[in-house]
Design a protein around this motif. Structure first.
Motif, PDB file in Angstrom:
ATOM      1  N   ALA A 162       4.882 -10.828  10.459  1.00 52.79           N
ATOM      2  CA  ALA A 162       4.307 -10.916   9.124  1.00 52.79           C
ATOM      3  C   ALA A 162       2.795 -10.732   9.185  1.00 52.79           C
ATOM      4  CB  ALA A 162       4.654 -12.255   8.486  1.00 52.79           C
ATOM      5  N   HIS A 163       2.169 -11.228  10.251  1.00 51.45           N
ATOM      6  CA  HIS A 163       0.723 -11.081  10.384  1.00 51.45           C
ATOM      7  C   HIS A 163       0.327  -9.603  10.461  1.00 51.45           C
ATOM      8  CE1 HIS A 163      -3.399 -12.091  11.631  1.00 51.45           C
ATOM      9  NE2 HIS A 163      -3.272 -11.128  12.540  1.00 51.45           N
ATOM     10  N   ALA A 164       1.058  -8.832  11.259  1.00 46.18           N
ATOM     11  CA  ALA A 164       0.757  -7.406  11.396  1.00 46.18           C
ATOM     12  C   ALA A 164       0.981  -6.678  10.068  1.00 46.18           C
ATOM     13  CB  ALA A 164       1.619  -6.790  12.491  1.00 46.18           C
ATOM     14  N   PHE A 165       2.044  -7.034   9.372  1.00 47.06           N
ATOM     15  CA  PHE A 165       2.314  -6.389   8.082  1.00 47.06           C
ATOM     16  C   PHE A 165       1.273  -6.802   7.047  1.00 47.06           C
ATOM     17  CE2 PHE A 165       4.865  -6.103   4.045  1.00 47.06           C
ATOM     18  CZ  PHE A 165       4.926  -4.721   4.015  1.00 47.06           C
ATOM     19  N   ARG A 166       0.860  -8.066   7.093  1.00 50.25           N
ATOM     20  CA  ARG A 166      -0.141  -8.549   6.150  1.00 50.25           C
ATOM     21  C   ARG A 166      -1.473  -7.819   6.346  1.00 50.25           C
ATOM     22  NH1 ARG A 166       0.092 -13.414   7.613  1.00 50.25           N
ATOM     23  NH2 ARG A 166       1.810 -14.113   6.278  1.00 50.25           N
ATOM     24  N   ARG A 167      -1.836  -7.580   7.584  1.00 51.22           N
ATOM     25  CA  ARG A 167      -3.065  -6.814   7.852  1.00 51.22           C
ATOM     26  C   ARG A 167      -2.937  -5.401   7.290  1.00 51.22           C
ATOM     27  NH1 ARG A 167      -5.707  -6.540  13.564  1.00 51.22           N
ATOM     28  NH2 ARG A 167      -7.251  -5.540  12.213  1.00 51.22           N
ATOM     29  N   PHE A 168      -1.777  -4.794   7.487  1.00 60.93           N
ATOM     30  CA  PHE A 168      -1.550  -3.451   6.943  1.00 60.93           C
ATOM     31  C   PHE A 168      -1.658  -3.472   5.419  1.00 60.93           C
ATOM     32  CE2 PHE A 168       1.509  -0.541   4.982  1.00 60.93           C
ATOM     33  CZ  PHE A 168       1.011   0.686   5.415  1.00 60.93           C
ATOM     34  N   LEU A 169      -1.058  -4.480   4.794  1.00 61.20           N
ATOM     35  CA  LEU A 169      -1.136  -4.596   3.340  1.00 61.20           C
ATOM     36  C   LEU A 169      -2.582  -4.730   2.872  1.00 61.20           C
ATOM     37  CD1 LEU A 169       1.810  -7.028   2.493  1.00 61.20           C
ATOM     38  CD2 LEU A 169       1.664  -4.615   1.868  1.00 61.20           C
ATOM     39  N   GLN A 170      -3.339  -5.562   3.546  1.00 67.32           N
ATOM     40  CA  GLN A 170      -4.715  -5.804   3.123  1.00 67.32           C
ATOM     41  C   GLN A 170      -5.571  -4.549   3.243  1.00 67.32           C
ATOM     42  OE1 GLN A 170      -5.702  -9.236   5.504  1.00 67.32           O
ATOM     43  NE2 GLN A 170      -4.552 -10.636   4.199  1.00 67.32           N
ATOM     44  N   LYS A 171      -5.182  -3.640   4.144  1.00 66.22           N
ATOM     45  CA  LYS A 171      -5.882  -2.361   4.258  1.00 66.22           C
ATOM     46  C   LYS A 171      -5.358  -1.338   3.248  1.00 66.22           C
ATOM     47  CE  LYS A 171      -6.688  -2.720   9.285  1.00 66.22           C
ATOM     48  NZ  LYS A 171      -6.330  -2.122  10.600  1.00 66.22           N
ATOM     49  N   SER A 172      -4.053  -1.351   2.988  1.00 64.89           N
ATOM     50  CA  SER A 172      -3.396  -0.247   2.292  1.00 64.89           C
ATOM     51  C   SER A 172      -3.003  -0.534   0.857  1.00 64.89           C
ATOM     52  CB  SER A 172      -2.142   0.163   3.070  1.00 64.89           C
ATOM     53  OG  SER A 172      -2.437   0.432   4.421  1.00 64.89           O
ATOM     54  N   LEU A 173      -2.874  -1.804   0.483  1.00 63.69           N
ATOM     55  CA  LEU A 173      -2.314  -2.144  -0.819  1.00 63.69           C
ATOM     56  C   LEU A 173      -3.240  -1.900  -2.011  1.00 63.69           C
ATOM     57  CD1 LEU A 173       0.280  -3.281  -2.088  1.00 63.69           C
ATOM     58  CD2 LEU A 173      -0.718  -5.576  -1.874  1.00 63.69           C
ATOM     59  N   PRO A 174      -4.560  -2.099  -1.902  1.00 64.55           N
ATOM     60  CA  PRO A 174      -5.400  -2.032  -3.102  1.00 64.55           C
ATOM     61  C   PRO A 174      -5.187  -0.821  -4.005  1.00 64.55           C
ATOM     62  CG  PRO A 174      -6.675  -2.947  -1.318  1.00 64.55           C
ATOM     63  CD  PRO A 174      -5.349  -2.540  -0.724  1.00 64.55           C
ATOM     64  N   PRO A 175      -5.066   0.422  -3.493  1.00 66.89           N
ATOM     65  CA  PRO A 175      -4.869   1.547  -4.416  1.00 66.89           C
ATOM     66  C   PRO A 175      -3.588   1.451  -5.234  1.00 66.89           C
ATOM     67  CG  PRO A 175      -5.525   2.339  -2.239  1.00 66.89           C
ATOM     68  CD  PRO A 175      -5.210   0.885  -2.104  1.00 66.89           C
ATOM     69  N   PHE A 176      -2.587   0.759  -4.708  1.00 63.77           N
ATOM     70  CA  PHE A 176      -1.308   0.659  -5.408  1.00 63.77           C
ATOM     71  C   PHE A 176      -1.282  -0.464  -6.445  1.00 63.77           C
ATOM     72  CE2 PHE A 176      -0.337   2.428  -1.165  1.00 63.77           C
ATOM     73  CZ  PHE A 176       0.166   3.660  -1.565  1.00 63.77           C
ATOM     74  N   LEU A 177      -2.264  -1.343  -6.396  1.00 64.75           N
ATOM     75  CA  LEU A 177      -2.278  -2.470  -7.327  1.00 64.75           C
ATOM     76  C   LEU A 177      -2.559  -2.048  -8.762  1.00 64.75           C
ATOM     77  CD1 LEU A 177      -4.126  -5.167  -5.183  1.00 64.75           C
ATOM     78  CD2 LEU A 177      -1.678  -5.011  -5.684  1.00 64.75           C
ATOM     79  N   THR A 178      -3.167  -0.898  -8.937  1.00 64.86           N
ATOM     80  CA  THR A 178      -3.438  -0.414 -10.298  1.00 64.86           C
ATOM     81  C   THR A 178      -2.291   0.413 -10.858  1.00 64.86           C
ATOM     82  OG1 THR A 178      -4.588   1.522  -9.386  1.00 64.86           O
ATOM     83  CG2 THR A 178      -5.928  -0.416  -9.911  1.00 64.86           C
TER      84      THR A 178
END
Length: 491
Positions: A165-181
């Motif tokens: 989960a830690h590795a996925f969470r780091r990926f999310l924190q890098k990659s998720l922002p553009p998808f939040l809109t």
């Protein structure tokens, strides 16, 4: 086509062309069973507008799926009733088909597709749905598109399965922002104008008649007609988008502020209760996320710029809200990531190599107790706390969040082989749990055997380096007496 749905969420299921001369666009609703916040529905609407054709929504319910029961059918039928009501007020023809006998619905989709311009369906990476879509794609002679409306992050945005989960969470924190809109339409039916197909072709209506409203209410008399497991009966709490949305409002207004403190307390209703509604597609992650945003009065500029993988601090929200989003986004979508990336997500061999080795090293260890599936299913072990958790699963279709982990660990300890433990966990969970058969529930089951975890010491009998949990330690951490009392007695 100019579409409101991000391209990353659309997957071609076949290489067939669009039939511009077809009578209608067909949305084959199989996983995202809702009329709001649904990228699949949005995509189908976009196609109907582009081609100037009516839109037909086919929501079919098979009766021969694995673990079929009155419990699961009743929950889905109530959702279909909600959809029938919502679609009845607009230009879309909603066609609910409820299969009366195994394989009675065979040929329905293929027949409808002959008159369709294009077929849109739901992309879902678990249970029988991937194989069902693959089989349909070989028979349908028009373009079939599968649309991902499962989570905040498109499943195709990640190129690998993540080990923790830690590795996925780091990926999310890098990659998720553009998808939040990006999000599906909250009210896609509001003001919608499309040509309307007044009725299905006669050959379809005669052979595969639509379910009427009485049938969609799913009462005991209706359920008794189906050829499946009636021992797994209905449970408190109705299925459907209306009930799911009501639970969301209740949680956000009354429970969210206490979530971080209460979610692990046995006997306290600290969780959201939304898992079954997410599983059956009656409510969307985007809808839940936007409700949290409004409650927190949150804006995107509050996100931390640091991708550390930390469970708190990244969103810039309150502690309870961040704890809840870690479950909704990190842990839930981690399960979808695994199922999307690996077709063997439900196989013993998919465990990490360190877990396979330590379990193999200890597979011949003497077990303190051995219980067959039937004894475990009926909650007849020596352990009152475990029995209470299993009884809750049978009675209510769920297990308390924290005790679900202990439930799985004890099954590993009380069965002759870890493979058998996995088989029993899957059988019990998928038979009784409303949110079983889901990527998220497979994450929980496999976590008890080492997935998403690390090696722990000291090395123990049976468990080896797998994380150990005990009923005694749980009782020391929490007051479990009221919980045991509530669920004592025969399951």
């Amino acid at each position: 086509m100019d579409s409101s749905v991000p391209a990353l969420r659309v997957r071609k299921g076949n290489r067939a062309p669009v039939n511009a001369g077809g009578r209608f666009v067909l949305y084959w609703m199989i996983a995202h069973r809702r009329a709001r916040w649904n990228y699949s529905l949005d995509r189908a609407i976009d196609w109907a507008r582009e081609l100037g054709r009516p839109l037909v929504v086919l929501e079919a319910l098979r009766c021969g799926y694995d673990w079929a029961s009155s419990r699961l059918h009743w929950f889905i039928l109530r959702g279909m009733g909600d959809n029938e009501e919502r679609f009845s007020r607009g230009p879309i023809l909603y066609y609910p088909y409820v299969e009366p006998a195994i394989n009675a619905g065979k040929g329905l989709l293929e027949t409808l597709s002959r008159d369709a311009c294009v077929v849109v369906t739901d992309d879902f990476p678990a249970f029988f749905i991937p194989s069902m879509i693959e089989a349909a794609s070989r028979k349908i002679r028009v373009l079939l598109e599968a649309v991902d409306s499962n989570g905040i992050l498109p499943m195709a945005a990640a190129d690998r399965a993540f080990p923790t989960a830690h590795a996925f969470r780091r990926f999310l924190q890098k990659s998720l922002p553009p998808f939040l809109t990006e999000h599906p339409r909250a009210f896609p039916l509001r003001g919608l104008r499309l040509p309307r197909l007044e009725a299905m072709p006669g050959n379809v209506r005669d052979r595969w008649p639509a379910a009427d409203r009485d049938r969609l209410k799913g009462g005991a008399k209706v359920l008794a007609e189906f050829p499946f497991d009636h021992q797994v009966g209905i449970v408190p709490g109705e299925g459907g988008a209306r009930t799911g949305e009501g639970r969301l409002r209740l949680f956000v207004e009354n429970r969210l502020s206490l979530y971080e403190r209460d979610r692990n307390l046995p006997g306290v209703e600290g969780a959201s209760g939304l898992s079954p509604y997410l599983h059956f597609g009656h409510i969307a992650s985007h809808q839940i996320f936007h409700a949290i945003m409004e409650k927190e009065d949150w804006f995107f500029d509050r996100i931390s710029g640091r991708a550390t993988g930390s469970r708190s601090g990244w969103w810039g929200m309150s502690g309870p809200a961040e704890a809840f989003l870690d479950q909704l986004v990190t842990w839930r979508e981690l399960g979808f990531n695994m199922c999307w990336q690996r077709r063997d997500y439900d196989q013993y061999e998919s465990l990490p190599s360190w877990a396979l080795k330590t379990l193999a090293d200890h597979e011949r260890d003497k077990r303190p107790y051995l219980y067959p599936l039937e004894t475990l299913a009926s909650a007849q072990t020596h352990n009152p706390l475990w029995n209470a958790a299993q009884t809750q699963l049978v009675r209510e279709g769920r297990i308390h969040n924290y005790l679900r982990m202990l439930w799985g660990k004890k099954i590993l300890e009380w069965t002759p082989h870890p493979r058998e433990a996995l088989h029993i966990m899957i059988q019990l969970n998928n038979r009784y749990a409303l949110d079983g058969r889901d990527p998220n529930s497979y994450s929980g089951i496999f976590w008890t055997l080492g997935r998403y975890d690390r090696a722990w010491g000291p090395e123990r009998s049976v468990f080896g380096k797998i994380r150990y949990m005990s009923s005694k330690n749980t009782a020391r951490k929490f007051n479990v007496g009221p919980y045991i009392k509530k669920y004592s007695g025969d399951a």
